[in-house]
Design a protein around this motif. Structure first.
Motif, PDB file in Angstrom:
ATOM      1  N   LEU A  29       3.531   9.974  -9.788  1.00 46.39           N
ATOM      2  CA  LEU A  29       2.911  10.238 -11.087  1.00 46.39           C
ATOM      3  C   LEU A  29       2.237  11.601 -11.116  1.00 46.39           C
ATOM      4  CD1 LEU A  29       1.336   6.768 -11.943  1.00 46.39           C
ATOM      5  CD2 LEU A  29       3.264   7.874 -13.059  1.00 46.39           C
ATOM      6  N   VAL A  30       1.540  11.932 -10.051  1.00 49.18           N
ATOM      7  CA  VAL A  30       0.876  13.236  -9.996  1.00 49.18           C
ATOM      8  C   VAL A  30       1.907  14.361 -10.024  1.00 49.18           C
ATOM      9  CG1 VAL A  30      -0.514  14.738  -8.507  1.00 49.18           C
ATOM     10  CG2 VAL A  30      -1.180  12.364  -8.846  1.00 49.18           C
ATOM     11  N   THR A  31       2.976  14.197  -9.256  1.00 51.47           N
ATOM     12  CA  THR A  31       4.033  15.220  -9.232  1.00 51.47           C
ATOM     13  C   THR A  31       4.713  15.322 -10.590  1.00 51.47           C
ATOM     14  OG1 THR A  31       4.387  14.776  -6.888  1.00 51.47           O
ATOM     15  CG2 THR A  31       6.135  15.951  -8.052  1.00 51.47           C
ATOM     16  N   SER A  33       0.818  -1.198   0.000  1.00 49.69           N
ATOM     17  CA  SER A  33       0.000   0.000   0.000  1.00 49.69           C
ATOM     18  C   SER A  33       0.861   1.260   0.000  1.00 49.69           C
ATOM     19  CB  SER A  33      -0.927  -0.002   1.202  1.00 49.69           C
ATOM     20  OG  SER A  33      -1.702   1.176   1.228  1.00 49.69           O
ATOM     21  N   LEU A  34       1.930   1.248   0.785  1.00 53.29           N
ATOM     22  CA  LEU A  34       2.832   2.407   0.801  1.00 53.29           C
ATOM     23  C   LEU A  34       3.494   2.611  -0.554  1.00 53.29           C
ATOM     24  CD1 LEU A  34       4.512   1.995   4.302  1.00 53.29           C
ATOM     25  CD2 LEU A  34       2.816   3.692   3.604  1.00 53.29           C
ATOM     26  N   ALA A  35       3.876   1.513  -1.225  1.00 50.70           N
ATOM     27  CA  ALA A  35       4.496   1.626  -2.549  1.00 50.70           C
ATOM     28  C   ALA A  35       3.500   2.177  -3.566  1.00 50.70           C
ATOM     29  CB  ALA A  35       5.025   0.266  -2.998  1.00 50.70           C
ATOM     30  N   ALA A  36       2.261   1.693  -3.507  1.00 55.92           N
ATOM     31  CA  ALA A  36       1.241   2.187  -4.433  1.00 55.92           C
ATOM     32  C   ALA A  36       0.952   3.665  -4.202  1.00 55.92           C
ATOM     33  CB  ALA A  36      -0.039   1.370  -4.288  1.00 55.92           C
ATOM     34  N   THR A  37       0.893   4.060  -2.949  1.00 55.42           N
ATOM     35  CA  THR A  37       0.660   5.472  -2.634  1.00 55.42           C
ATOM     36  C   THR A  37       1.808   6.347  -3.122  1.00 55.42           C
ATOM     37  OG1 THR A  37      -0.590   4.808  -0.684  1.00 55.42           O
ATOM     38  CG2 THR A  37       0.156   7.093  -0.768  1.00 55.42           C
ATOM     39  N   ALA A  38       3.038   5.883  -2.891  1.00 47.90           N
ATOM     40  CA  ALA A  38       4.203   6.653  -3.347  1.00 47.90           C
ATOM     41  C   ALA A  38       4.232   6.745  -4.863  1.00 47.90           C
ATOM     42  CB  ALA A  38       5.487   6.010  -2.826  1.00 47.90           C
ATOM     43  N   ALA A  39       3.903   5.650  -5.548  1.00 49.40           N
ATOM     44  CA  ALA A  39       3.893   5.668  -7.011  1.00 49.40           C
ATOM     45  C   ALA A  39       2.818   6.623  -7.530  1.00 49.40           C
ATOM     46  CB  ALA A  39       3.651   4.258  -7.544  1.00 49.40           C
ATOM     47  N   GLY A  40       1.669   6.614  -6.911  1.00 47.43           N
ATOM     48  CA  GLY A  40       0.604   7.529  -7.328  1.00 47.43           C
ATOM     49  C   GLY A  40       0.994   8.984  -7.133  1.00 47.43           C
TER      50      GLY A  40
END
Length: 114
Positions: free
Chosen positions: A43-45, A33-40
């Protein structure tokens, strides 16, 4: 009796609510979950940085064209000069056209020289 039932039901509801909140938070803190949040967020940044960079490049291009126009007006070189057309040469010799035919003919027979 009613008072005990009310408080028992309230306690069960609070326990279920607290348990669901804790479980939800624990799921958010798993490595996946932390990896998915960081990846998201990355991408936004990245999209935000790209949009800003593209906007900056377009602003630079517009201002550059404006400044070039100002300089051309100041120097009086607004109109483009007519350049002479360069002559065209045939890249491959066309033997069927007499204009390009070679007047000398060569014999490739080596026995004629002797």
């Amino acid at each position: 009796m009613f008072r005990r039932t009310f408080w028992f039901t309230t306690g069960v509801a609070a326990g279920v609510w607290a348990t669901s909140k804790v479980n939800r938070k624990l799921k958010q803190l798993t490595p996946e979950s932390l990896a998915a949040t960081a990846a998201g967020k990355a991408l936004v940044t990245g999209r935000r940085v790209k949009d800003r960079a593209v906007g900056f490049a377009l602003d630079v291009r517009d201002n550059m064209a404006q400044r070039e126009a100002e300089l051309e007006d100041a120097l009086g070189i607004r109109e483009t000069p007519e350049l002479p057309v360069p002559p065209r040469y045939a890249a491959i010799e066309n033997r069927s056209n007499p204009k390009y035919a070679d007047p000398t003919t060569y014999s490739y027979n080596r026995n004629e020289d002797h």
